[in-house]
Each structure stands twice: as C-alpha cells, then as structure tokens.
Design a protein around this motif. Structure first.
Motif, PDB file in Angstrom:
ATOM      1  N   UNK A  14       0.826  -1.210   0.000  1.00  0.00           N
ATOM      2  CA  UNK A  14       0.000   0.000   0.000  1.00  0.00           C
ATOM      3  C   UNK A  14       0.859   1.259   0.000  1.00  0.00           C
ATOM      4  N   UNK A  15       2.123   1.106   0.346  1.00  0.00           N
ATOM      5  CA  UNK A  15       3.043   2.235   0.365  1.00  0.00           C
ATOM      6  C   UNK A  15       3.523   2.503  -1.062  1.00  0.00           C
ATOM      7  N   UNK A 199      12.443  -2.979  -0.866  1.00  0.00           N
ATOM      8  CA  UNK A 199      11.910  -1.629  -1.063  1.00  0.00           C
ATOM      9  C   UNK A 199      11.332  -1.082   0.230  1.00  0.00           C
ATOM     10  N   UNK A 200      11.150   0.219   0.315  1.00  0.00           N
ATOM     11  CA  UNK A 200      10.529   0.809   1.506  1.00  0.00           C
ATOM     12  C   UNK A 200       9.083   0.343   1.671  1.00  0.00           C
ATOM     13  N   UNK A 205       9.895   0.283   7.693  1.00  0.00           N
ATOM     14  CA  UNK A 205       9.737   1.447   8.573  1.00  0.00           C
ATOM     15  C   UNK A 205       9.605   1.023  10.030  1.00  0.00           C
ATOM     16  N   UNK A 206       8.813  -0.032  10.274  1.00  0.00           N
ATOM     17  CA  UNK A 206       8.618  -0.500  11.639  1.00  0.00           C
ATOM     18  C   UNK A 206       9.923  -1.053  12.209  1.00  0.00           C
ATOM     19  N   UNK A 219      20.417   3.467  10.769  1.00  0.00           N
ATOM     20  CA  UNK A 219      19.615   2.460  10.083  1.00  0.00           C
ATOM     21  C   UNK A 219      19.747   2.714   8.583  1.00  0.00           C
ATOM     22  N   UNK A 220      20.046   1.682   7.824  1.00  0.00           N
ATOM     23  CA  UNK A 220      20.250   1.859   6.390  1.00  0.00           C
ATOM     24  C   UNK A 220      18.926   1.798   5.627  1.00  0.00           C
ATOM     25  N   UNK A 221      18.971   2.274   4.392  1.00  0.00           N
ATOM     26  CA  UNK A 221      17.843   2.145   3.479  1.00  0.00           C
ATOM     27  C   UNK A 221      17.787   0.716   2.932  1.00  0.00           C
ATOM     28  N   UNK A 222      16.642   0.285   2.405  1.00  0.00           N
ATOM     29  CA  UNK A 222      16.553  -1.036   1.765  1.00  0.00           C
ATOM     30  C   UNK A 222      17.477  -1.153   0.548  1.00  0.00           C
ATOM     31  N   UNK A 223      17.564  -2.355  -0.003  1.00  0.00           N
ATOM     32  CA  UNK A 223      18.447  -2.610  -1.140  1.00  0.00           C
ATOM     33  C   UNK A 223      18.129  -1.698  -2.318  1.00  0.00           C
TER      34      UNK A 223
END
Length: 247
Positions: A14-15, A199-200, A205-206, A219-223
């Motif tokens: 949904x994001x 992906x985000x 986020x949680x 905290x890193x971002x996703x791949x």
C-alpha cells in the motif's frame, strides 16, 4: 525470433514508495539489457497486476514470458502465490509459455549493497565506530526462510569481524528493538541496523523505528534499485529463458 519477455513480479504494498522502487529497478534492468522487453507486475496491493501485464504482453505478440519473483526468501508467496498466478495466466492464454525462475533470494553480492547503504547511513549520522550489527528482514512463519537470513547475517558478521544478529519485522523473533537491546545489555553502544528489504514500506519502517527507539545509531535504506540487484534479476531471467528452450 524475439527473446522471451521478462516480468519482474513483486509482492506489492500500500506504500507507493514500494512500487516506485520496483519501477526504478526495472528501469535499471532495461538499461542493462535494452534488447529485452521488461515489465514490472505485482501480486497484490499495487498496480499493474500480473494478469494485466501478461494480457498486455500477449496482445503485443509475446508467446513466451520469464517471471522473476522479486522475493528475498523462499516462503509462502514464492511457494504458493507465484505458481498460482502463473498457472492462471497460462489457462487464460492457451499456447502461452511462462517460466517462473527461482526467487531473487539472498545473494552474496547483496552484502555489497548492504555495505553501501549502511555506509551512507553512517555518514549521514556521523557515526565512525561500530561494535555490533543487526540485519533486519521481513520474517516468515517458514523457519527455513528465517534460517536463510540468519545464515547471511553470519557471513556478513564474519566479513566485518563484528557480532551480527538477524532480526525480523514480523512472524518471528527477535524484533529489531529486541536485538539492539540485547547488544546493549552486553555493553555495546554503537549498533547499526541494515535493512534487508527490497523496497521501503510498512515493515522496513517498523523495523527501523524499533531499532532506533532501542538505541541504534544508524539504520540503512533497503536494497532498492541497485545495479547489483538488477544484474541478479537478469541472471535469473537468463536461466529461465534457457529453460523455455525445447529439449
């Protein structure tokens, strides 16, 4: 004879950031293989659906499709959802050949992507010292899927000579906050979390929120749409395309 089309099949979210990332990943794959017809599709929650994309490809004259599931672990979606939508599409279009490849999975090269993403997070937070790492993934009710994450965490930890705990955003313990707190109880204070998500979305986020609340320094971002991820998609496609060739 045209090469089979490639459908990069993601779960969906949904994001809107999730679908946007998958679209960017497909754009990167197209840049690497401009000779191929490459499309993004989703199992649910995002558009276009797999059936919509298949209908579009058939209308364009494609009679062979290779589906690469953009899934990091071999759990329910890989074992049930992907075969189901593929079977429905072939029933809908008699004569159409669809080959689903193995999932994207947890390739060793993704550790390079994790390092790159984590270095960016450490730089943004001005962190120069680490004494522990948490590798966060979605989590699954399938213990084998979680074990594959834990195995990658051990490899990553050995590479950096740091203790690493695999943590999960759902379905399995420990949560990222628990993992960070456990390290802090050992006296470790410089703990970073890497996001082993494509992906985000809600789960990444949680996971990030819980880790930061527990005291993680970064905290890193996703791949995301990294060239290495796109190359892995194309490697899966190459195997699937060969499997479509009649013996």
């Amino acid at each position: 004879m045209a090469a089979p089309a490639l459908v990069a099949l993601a779960h969906g979210s949904r994001d809107p950031r999730s679908a946007a990332t998958v679209t960017k990943l497909v754009t990167e794959a197209r840049a690497q293989r401009p000779d191929l017809r490459i499309e993004a599709a989703f199992l649910e929650l995002s558009t276009p659906s797999f059936q919509t994309v298949v209908d579009r490809l058939v209308k364009a004259g494609h009679d062979e499709i290779v589906v690469v599931p953009l899934l990091l672990t071999d759990a329910f979606h890989a074992k049930v959802d992907v075969p189901s939508v593929v079977a429905a599409a072939m029933e809908r279009h008699p004569g159409l050949k669809i080959q689903a490849t193995s999932i994207l999975g947890l390739e060793a090269c993704f550790l390079q992507v994790l390092d790159e993403r984590l270095r960016a997070a450490l730089k943004a937070n001005r962190v120069r010292e680490l004494d522990a790492l948490v590798l966060a993934a979605a989590g699954s009710s399938d213990p084998l899927a979680n074990q594959s994450v834990a195995r990658l965490a051990r490899i990553w930890g050995a590479h950096h000579k740091l203790p690493v705990t695999a943590a999960y955003a759902s379905a399995a313990p420990p949560a990222t906050g628990e993992a960070v707190r456990a390290f802090r109880l050992q006296g470790r204070r410089h703990i970073a979390m890497a996001s082993l998500f494509l992906a985000p979305g809600f789960l990444p986020d949680r996971a990030a929120e819980l880790a930061l609340e527990a005291g993680a320094v970064a905290v890193s971002e996703p791949l995301g749409a990294h060239p290495e991820v796109a190359r892995t998609v194309l490697a899966r496609y190459a195997v699937g395309a060969v499997e479509l060739v009649p013996v």
